[in-house]
Every structure is written in structure tokens, then in C-alpha cells.
Design an enzyme around this catalytic site. Structure first.
Site, PDB file in Angstrom:
ATOM      1  N   SER A 254       0.043  -0.554   5.916  1.00  8.40           N
ATOM      2  CA  SER A 254      -0.376   0.410   4.912  1.00  8.40           C
ATOM      3  C   SER A 254      -1.631   1.102   5.379  1.00  8.40           C
ATOM      4  O   SER A 254      -2.402   0.566   6.166  1.00  8.40           O
ATOM      5  CB  SER A 254      -0.684  -0.308   3.598  1.00  8.40           C
ATOM      6  OG  SER A 254      -1.793  -1.163   3.819  1.00  8.40           O
ATOM      7  N   LYS A 255      -1.819   2.299   4.861  1.00 10.11           N
ATOM      8  CA  LYS A 255      -2.900   3.115   5.400  1.00 10.11           C
ATOM      9  C   LYS A 255      -4.282   2.599   5.015  1.00 10.11           C
ATOM     10  O   LYS A 255      -5.275   2.984   5.597  1.00 10.11           O
ATOM     11  CB  LYS A 255      -2.711   4.582   5.043  1.00 10.11           C
ATOM     12  CG  LYS A 255      -2.781   4.914   3.590  1.00 10.11           C
ATOM     13  CD  LYS A 255      -2.640   6.421   3.458  1.00 10.11           C
ATOM     14  CE  LYS A 255      -2.460   6.791   1.992  1.00 10.11           C
ATOM     15  NZ  LYS A 255      -1.799   8.038   1.794  1.00 10.11           N
ATOM     16  N   ARG A 256      -4.358   1.742   4.033  1.00 10.96           N
ATOM     17  CA  ARG A 256      -5.662   1.155   3.702  1.00 10.96           C
ATOM     18  C   ARG A 256      -6.155   0.266   4.842  1.00 10.96           C
ATOM     19  O   ARG A 256      -7.337   0.120   5.049  1.00 10.96           O
ATOM     20  CB  ARG A 256      -5.536   0.290   2.454  1.00 10.96           C
ATOM     21  CG  ARG A 256      -5.514   1.097   1.208  1.00 10.96           C
ATOM     22  CD  ARG A 256      -6.749   0.762   0.394  1.00 10.96           C
ATOM     23  NE  ARG A 256      -6.872   1.721  -0.670  1.00 10.96           N
ATOM     24  CZ  ARG A 256      -7.306   1.425  -1.880  1.00 10.96           C
ATOM     25  NH1 ARG A 256      -7.640   0.185  -2.160  1.00 10.96           N
ATOM     26  NH2 ARG A 256      -7.412   2.354  -2.784  1.00 10.96           N
ATOM     27  N   LYS A 257      -5.209  -0.359   5.536  1.00 15.84           N
ATOM     28  CA  LYS A 257      -5.625  -1.350   6.535  1.00 15.84           C
ATOM     29  C   LYS A 257      -5.405  -0.898   7.967  1.00 15.84           C
ATOM     30  O   LYS A 257      -5.935  -1.471   8.892  1.00 15.84           O
ATOM     31  CB  LYS A 257      -4.859  -2.648   6.292  1.00 15.84           C
ATOM     32  CG  LYS A 257      -5.168  -3.191   4.917  1.00 15.84           C
ATOM     33  CD  LYS A 257      -4.652  -4.587   4.716  1.00 15.84           C
ATOM     34  CE  LYS A 257      -5.029  -5.066   3.326  1.00 15.84           C
ATOM     35  NZ  LYS A 257      -4.070  -5.943   2.744  1.00 15.84           N
TER      36      LYS A 257
END
Ligand code: GLU
Length: 484
Positions: A254-257
Site C-alpha cells: 500500500s502506498k502508505r508504506k
């Protein structure tokens, strides 16, 4: 007789080109190449609200950058054109009608309000969620009369109520699901446009796709798809669901990580062949367990059946290590060519030069001054670091603001230009109550490492979306680690 091998990648153009798309494309491409088949690109843009032409262009561009060439697609045509689902709506409607006529699908007139109420009731009773099939009980003549009178409706799949559906996945074997667990899926929406399920199955059949190789997240849809093949009387393709790529903590990528946009890797100076090689290691091991191999060697060795299901971790450090190996293998002339095609491309230099020109006195000043335009990450100048946090707001609040700006206002921009950046910053300030005096210095420091820079909007536009995103994300981390 076995059918000719035809594989496909079917991205939905609803955002930045995703690293998962490249991963799935690579395995589809490799199988087609190994078996002398065809690799097809189909654009699944049935979600008219979220699909954009800009996203489609970026996806094609990213796949071209990776040199995953397709044989048929919206840009090059082919025997089963059109390859963009929004241009095939009549086909889906006709197929939905065919199912209705055969009793495998039915019109449903239930209103949004009724469905919402039903869902709320089911939730409260902790019952299985799903449509209660009320309209399935309507007499066909009655349903036909209401349709003819123009009453708003959708078309739903009539899943068998009893029994089970067995679906075969090449890597997982037979997956059996009780039909009672499967909802009567909407196939055609009230605006006459298909849902993913109908369009996907119809196209895979009409385009004679032999192997559907896609992400694991689609496994839960498989019983519906198998039922659709059955209802149409079609032979299903071979299904193969690839393991999900994971963040280092093993959650779904995911783009958060992790940066997930292919544009990020390009802007970060990852070589396309290194990225492809790295993606090939996600679930695949070469027979001799080598980490570095050419795409030709990969194609020659590749066996779909040998993909392993343990969730592969997309590890940036390992990608960097592999990329370094590729870089070192280049002759200096080749390395120069890569630089000239990337960070030192004329088109990029011409974008930053007007911003730099006014601020240097000699040619020798260029490199030290323009360093932040050329680097991947920036280092903060000692006197700039404290100004990363807005005075009066503090590091924690600044981190939160930067994150909100990034996720809510900058991430959605597809055409990254001065006006779009300005608009995003303005809308963030309106929504959050931050003003330019508070916000701009932290952004300046986050993006350039300094306090004195060319104008902010122009600098951001020139840096490009990926560099900005990356640096802002890092600034959020640095701010979070700062003492208030
Ligand atoms: N449009 C779907 C996606 O973007 C395609 C899934 C499939 O390959 O069936 O993931």
C-alpha cells in the site's frame, strides 16, 4: 486440441500506474512469450466516474518503459477490437439480455433506499450481507412489463441457491464455495453500463483469452465468474491468481508504506530491466536460484505452475541492491545514455534551468545550486531543519498537515502542473485553516532541504509528482521523530 495461448493485462485507469499492474503484466507477458502466444492489453474503464484518459496514458507509458510489449491493445488494434471497455457497452448489454432470456439473470427494481435499509438490518442482525433476491421472484412477464414501462432497474446474476461452485485455480487447486455464500451480483447497472464481472468475463471469452493470470484479490469473485461461464455455455480459461505483493510488515502492499506508482521507480532512477527482474523474483525462483537474470532467461525458464504462494515482500533495499548491480554492468557510454534519458534529460534540464538561471552567477554554481532538482532524496541544511516544523504549530501538527495535503490534495493530481499544484495547496489551506505563511516554509524545506529556493509552485511542478511525494513522505517521518 488445446487452444492458442492468449494472456492479458486488464488495468482499470483510475489512478497512477501501479507496481502490481507491472507485476501481473510481467507474468502474463512471459507466459505468452514462452509459449509463442499473444499478450493483450485491455482497458477496463467501466467505472466512468473514476476512469480517466490521463491515467490510461500513464499506464501505457509505464508498460512501454518496462518494455512489456503487447500484441493487441487500444493503441494498436487487433482482431478483437475495440480493447477499451467503454467502447464495448452494446456487447455487454446484449450478453446481459441473453442471460435474462435464459433465466440465468434477472432485472431487479429495488431502490437504493431499500438496499441500504436491507443492509442495515442485516448488519444489525449480524446476518450474511447481500441482496435478498426479492426481484428474483417476480414473474418474467411482470418484470418485462416493468422494464418496458421504463422503470429503473439493474440486471443481477441468478446464482444457484443450493449446491456449490467449484473453481479451479492453477496454483491452488479446486476452490469450492457454497452457492448460498455468493451474492446475486449486479451485472448491468441502471445506467446500462456493465460491472467489472460481466465485462471481464464476456471480454475474456470473446477475446479468446486462454489464461487469466491476475492478482489474488480477485479470487473471491471466481465463483461468480465460473457461474457466468456456465450460464453462457462457455469453456472457462485457466485461472491463476498470483500472490499479493506485500509491504515489509507483510500487509498488502500500500502506498502508505511503500511507493506503489511505477512513476516513482522511474523518477527514483531504477532501471526498467532491474525493476522487471526484481518483480520476477516475486513468487518465482530461477531453477539455479540466481537473483539476477535477463528477461530472455526468465522467459525461457518460466513455468506458471512453479510460482510459489508465500506472500512475496516488495523490499526497496533489495530492489536498490539489484539496481546497483545492473548499473555497474553498464558501460560508461550506456550509463551516460541512461542519465541523459532520465535525470539529465534535456527536457528536464530545460524545465529547471529557468528557475535556476536567475539564482546563479557562474556555470560552476549550477550543480551545487540545482542539486535538489537532481537528487532522489534531499538532505536538510543544518539551519533549515528546524524550519521543517511550522512555528506555533509544532512538528506533530505539521506532520499531520503535510500528510493530509499529500493524501487528500496532491495524490489525486494526474496532470502535475503549476496550476494543479497551486489549486491543491489552496484547497488544502481552505479546508484546514493553515495559511501560506505557516505552510510554505515547511514545504520548501521538505522539498529542497533549504529555506531559500525558487518559487514554491514552480519548484514543485518542476520536481514532478513523484519526487514531491517521496520527499513529503520522508518529511512526515522526520517531523514525527522530532521533539515538540
Ligand atoms: N480491471 C481489473 C483490475 O484492474 C482486472 C482484474 C482481472 O485481471 O480480471 O485489477
Amino acid at each position: 486440441m488445446s487452444r492458442p495461448v492468449r494472456t492479458r493485462i486488464a488495468p482499470s485507469p483510475t489512478g497512477d500506474p501501479h507496481v502490481g499492474t507491472a507485476y501481473v503484466a510481467l507474468f502474463n507477458w512471459a507466459l505468452a512469450r514462452r509459449l509463442g502466444g499473444s499478450f493483450i492489453l485491455r482497458i477496463e474503464d467501466t467505472d466512468r466516474q473514476r476512469s480517466t484518459g490521463a491515467s490510461e496514458r500513464m499506464i501505457l507509458e509505464a508498460l512501454r518503459w518496462l518494455d512489456l510489449q503487447w500484441d493487441e491493445g487500444p493503441d494498436r488494434g487487433g482482431p478483437f477490437a475495440p480493447y477499451r471497455q467503454s467502447e464495448r457497452t452494446a456487447i455487454y448489454r446484449e450478453h446481459a439480455e441473453r442471460l435474462v432470456a435464459g433465466g440465468a439473470a434477472y432485472p431487479c427494481f429495488c431502490s437504493r433506499e431499500r438496499l441500504d435499509a436491507l443492509r442495515a438490518e442485516q448488519k444489525a442482525a449480524k446476518a450474511q450481507l447481500g441482496y435478498d433476491r426479492r426481484c428474483r421472484a417476480l414473474a418474467p412477464a411482470e418484470a418485462a412489463r416493468r422494464r418496458a414501462a421504463g422503470e429503473e432497474h439493474v440486471i443481477r446474476l441468478a446464482m444457484p441457491v443450493d449446491g456449490e461452485t467449484a473453481s479451479d485455480d492453477l496454483l491452488r487447486g479446486t476452490i469450492t464455495v457454497a452457492n448460498s455464500q455468493v451474492d446475486d451480483q449486479v451485472l448491468l447497472k441502471s445506467d446500462g453500463l456493465p460491472t467489472y464481472h460481466l465485462a471481464n468475463v464476456v471480454d475474456d471469452h470473446l477475446m479468446e483469452i486462454s489464461h487469466v493470470i491476475r492478482a489474488e484479490e480477485w479470487i473471491s469473485s471466481l465463483p461468480k465468474h465460473v457461474r457466468l461461464y456456465e450460464a453462457f455455455g462457455w469453456e472457462p480459461p485457466v485461472f491463476c491468481h498470483l500472490p499479493l505483493l506485500r509491504n515489509a510488515d507483510r500487509s498488502k502492499i500500500s502506498k502508505r508504506k511503500n511507493p506503489v506508482s511505477l512513476e516513482h521507480y522511474r523518477a527514483a532512477g531504477i532501471l526498467p530491466e532491474a525493476l522487471l527482474n526484481y518483480l520476477a523474483l516475486m513468487g518465482w525462483t530461477m531453477p539455479d536460484e540466481r537473483d539476477q537474470f535477463s528477461r530472455e532467461d526468465f522467459v525461457a525458464a518460466f513455468r506458471l505452475e512453479s510460482i510459489s504462494l508465500g506472500g512475496p515482500v516488495f523490499d526497496l533495499e533489495k530492489l536498490g541492491w539489484l539496481n546497483g548491480k545492473y548499473l555497474r554492468d553498464l558501460r560508461p557510454e550506456e550509463l551516460l545514455a541512461r542519465l541523459r534519458g532520465g535525470p539529465l534529460a534535456d527536457s528536464y534540464l530545460l524545465t529547471i534551468l529557468p528557475l535556476v538561471q536567475e539564482r546563479i552567477e557562474t556555470l560552476a554554481d549550477f550543480v551545487p545550486y540545482a542539486g535538489f532538482f537532481l537528487a532522489g532524496e534531499v538532505s536538510y541544511e543544518a539551519q533549515a531543519l528546524p524550519r521543517l516544523a511550522a512555528p506555533g504549530r509544532g512538528p506533530a501538527a505539521t506532520a499531520k498537515a503535510v500528510q493530509e495535503l499529500l493524501e487528500g490534495h496532491l495524490d489525486p493530481i494526474l496532470e502535475w502542473q503549476v496550476a494543479a499544484v497551486e489549486q491543491a495547496l489552496t484547497s488544502f489551506m481552505e479546508a484546514s485553516g493553515w495559511n501560506a505563511k505557516e505552510l510554505f516554509m515547511p514545504l520548501r524545506v521538505a522539498l529542497t532541504g533549504r529555506t531559500a529556493t525558487p518559487p514554491l509552485y514552480e519548484t514543485m511542478a518542476a520536481l514532478g509528482k513523484e519526487r514531491c511525494r517521496w520527499r513529503l513522505r520522508r518529511a512526515v517521518e522526520v517531523l514525527r521523530a522530532m521533539k515538540a
